[in-house]
Design a protein around this motif. Sequence first.
Motif, short mmCIF file in Angstrom:
data_model
loop_
_atom_site.label_atom_id
_atom_site.label_comp_id
_atom_site.label_asym_id
_atom_site.label_seq_id
_atom_site.Cartn_x
_atom_site.Cartn_y
_atom_site.Cartn_z
N VAL A 1 0.87 -1.18 0.00
CA VAL A 1 0.00 0.00 0.00
C VAL A 1 0.90 1.22 0.00
CG1 VAL A 1 -1.78 1.26 1.25
CG2 VAL A 1 -1.78 -1.24 1.28
N ALA A 2 0.74 2.08 -1.02
CA ALA A 2 1.58 3.27 -1.14
C ALA A 2 0.86 4.33 -1.96
CB ALA A 2 2.92 2.92 -1.77
N ASP A 3 1.39 5.56 -1.91
CA ASP A 3 0.78 6.67 -2.64
C ASP A 3 0.95 6.54 -4.15
OD1 ASP A 3 -0.22 8.00 -0.43
OD2 ASP A 3 1.69 8.99 -0.06
N ASP A 4 2.12 6.09 -4.59
CA ASP A 4 2.39 5.94 -6.01
C ASP A 4 3.29 4.73 -6.22
OD1 ASP A 4 4.67 6.98 -4.92
OD2 ASP A 4 4.92 8.59 -6.39
N GLU A 5 3.61 4.44 -7.48
CA GLU A 5 4.39 3.24 -7.78
C GLU A 5 5.81 3.34 -7.23
OE1 GLU A 5 5.56 0.37 -11.53
OE2 GLU A 5 4.06 1.95 -11.80
N GLU A 6 6.38 4.52 -7.25
CA GLU A 6 7.74 4.69 -6.72
C GLU A 6 7.79 4.41 -5.22
OE1 GLU A 6 11.01 8.24 -6.29
OE2 GLU A 6 9.58 8.32 -7.95
N ALA A 7 6.82 4.92 -4.49
CA ALA A 7 6.76 4.65 -3.05
C ALA A 7 6.48 3.17 -2.78
CB ALA A 7 5.69 5.51 -2.40
N ALA A 8 5.68 2.54 -3.64
CA ALA A 8 5.41 1.10 -3.49
C ALA A 8 6.69 0.30 -3.70
CB ALA A 8 4.34 0.67 -4.48
N GLU A 9 7.49 0.70 -4.68
CA GLU A 9 8.76 0.01 -4.91
C GLU A 9 9.69 0.15 -3.71
OE1 GLU A 9 10.50 1.40 -8.53
OE2 GLU A 9 8.93 0.51 -9.77
N ARG A 10 9.77 1.36 -3.16
CA ARG A 10 10.63 1.58 -2.00
C ARG A 10 10.18 0.71 -0.82
NH1 ARG A 10 10.69 7.16 -3.20
NH2 ARG A 10 8.92 7.39 -1.82
N ARG A 11 8.88 0.72 -0.55
CA ARG A 11 8.38 -0.07 0.58
C ARG A 11 8.62 -1.55 0.37
NH1 ARG A 11 2.64 2.34 2.70
NH2 ARG A 11 3.53 4.24 3.55
N PHE A 12 8.34 -2.03 -0.84
CA PHE A 12 8.52 -3.45 -1.10
C PHE A 12 9.98 -3.86 -0.97
CE2 PHE A 12 9.84 -6.65 -4.21
CZ PHE A 12 9.24 -7.76 -3.64
N PHE A 13 10.89 -3.10 -1.59
CA PHE A 13 12.30 -3.50 -1.56
C PHE A 13 12.91 -3.33 -0.18
CE2 PHE A 13 12.03 -3.09 -6.24
CZ PHE A 13 12.39 -4.40 -6.52
N ASP A 14 12.41 -2.37 0.61
CA ASP A 14 12.88 -2.27 2.00
C ASP A 14 12.51 -3.53 2.78
OD1 ASP A 14 14.01 0.19 1.60
OD2 ASP A 14 12.32 1.31 2.47
N ARG A 15 11.26 -3.96 2.64
CA ARG A 15 10.82 -5.18 3.32
C ARG A 15 11.53 -6.41 2.78
NH1 ARG A 15 4.40 -4.80 3.71
NH2 ARG A 15 4.75 -4.79 1.50
N TRP A 16 11.66 -6.47 1.46
CA TRP A 16 12.24 -7.64 0.80
C TRP A 16 13.71 -7.82 1.17
CZ3 TRP A 16 15.35 -8.49 -3.81
CH2 TRP A 16 15.27 -9.79 -4.31
N THR A 17 14.47 -6.73 1.18
CA THR A 17 15.88 -6.84 1.55
C THR A 17 16.04 -7.16 3.03
OG1 THR A 17 16.00 -4.44 1.79
CG2 THR A 17 16.75 -5.38 -0.30
N ALA A 18 15.13 -6.64 3.88
CA ALA A 18 15.20 -6.97 5.31
C ALA A 18 14.94 -8.46 5.52
CB ALA A 18 14.19 -6.14 6.09
N LYS A 19 14.02 -9.02 4.77
CA LYS A 19 13.76 -10.47 4.87
C LYS A 19 14.94 -11.28 4.37
CE LYS A 19 8.78 -10.38 4.12
NZ LYS A 19 7.74 -10.75 3.16
N ARG A 20 15.57 -10.81 3.32
CA ARG A 20 16.70 -11.55 2.74
C ARG A 20 17.92 -11.52 3.68
NH1 ARG A 20 15.61 -14.32 -1.78
NH2 ARG A 20 17.61 -13.92 -2.73
N ARG A 21 18.05 -10.44 4.46
CA ARG A 21 19.18 -10.32 5.38
C ARG A 21 18.94 -11.05 6.69
NH1 ARG A 21 19.28 -4.66 6.07
NH2 ARG A 21 18.55 -4.09 4.03
N ALA A 22 17.68 -11.39 6.98
CA ALA A 22 17.35 -12.00 8.27
C ALA A 22 17.99 -13.38 8.39
CB ALA A 22 15.83 -12.13 8.41
N PRO A 23 18.47 -13.72 9.59
CA PRO A 23 19.06 -15.04 9.77
C PRO A 23 17.99 -16.11 9.68
CG PRO A 23 18.93 -13.91 11.86
CD PRO A 23 18.52 -12.93 10.80
N GLY A 24 18.35 -17.24 9.10
CA GLY A 24 17.39 -18.33 8.96
C GLY A 24 16.34 -18.04 7.91
#
Length: 176
Positions: free
Chosen positions: A109-132
Motif C-alpha cells: 500500500v503506497a501513494d504511487d508506484e515509486e513509493a510502493a517500490e521503496r516499501r517493497f524492496f525495503d521489506r524484501w531486503t530486510a527479509k533476505r538479510r534475516a538469519p534463517g
Amino acid sequence: MPVYTVHAPATSNWDLRTTDRFTFVRDGFHVWAALFGVVWLAWNRLWLALIGWIVLMIVVDVAMIRFGLGPAAVFLVDGLLALLLGFEASTLKRWNLSRRNWRQLDIVVADDEEAAERRFFDRWTAKRRAPGNDQSSVDRGAPPPTRDVPGQAFSRPLPPSRDEIIGLFPEPGASR
C-alpha cells in the motif's frame, strides 16, 4: 491509498539482477482502459483479453441490434461494458502474469508506484538479510497442514471441558 501487487517471474533464485523484472500492478479503476479499451489492451500486450474484448463487443452489439434495441440502449450497454473493463483492468494484468508463470510476491500500500517500490524492496531486503531465511516456508501455494499426523502438536486438539464455559461467565450457574 492505492494498493499494488508485486509479481516476479517464476525462478528459483531471486537476486539483484532479477529485481528489475519485478512488476507492480496497481489495483483500482483504470480510466484509460475504460475510455480506450482496445488501445489500452494492445498497449499492455493483453492479446487474449483484446481478442475476447473485440468478440464480446461485436456479439453484444449485433445481438442488441437484432433484438431491435435503439442506438441509445446500445450506447448505454457499451458504456457499461467499458466501465467493467476499467474496473477489471488490473485483474486482467494479473491474470496475464499468472498465465506466464509469474508469482505474486507481496501486496504493498503506497501513494504511487515509486513509493510502493521503496516499501517493497525495503521489506524484501530486510527479509533476505534475516538469519534463517527460509523462502520455501513463505510459499503460499502449499496445502495447509493436515490433522491426525502422529508426532505433531496440532494433530489432536484437547477435548473441551464440561465444567468450563467460554465467555463472560467462567463458572456454570454463576451470578451476574
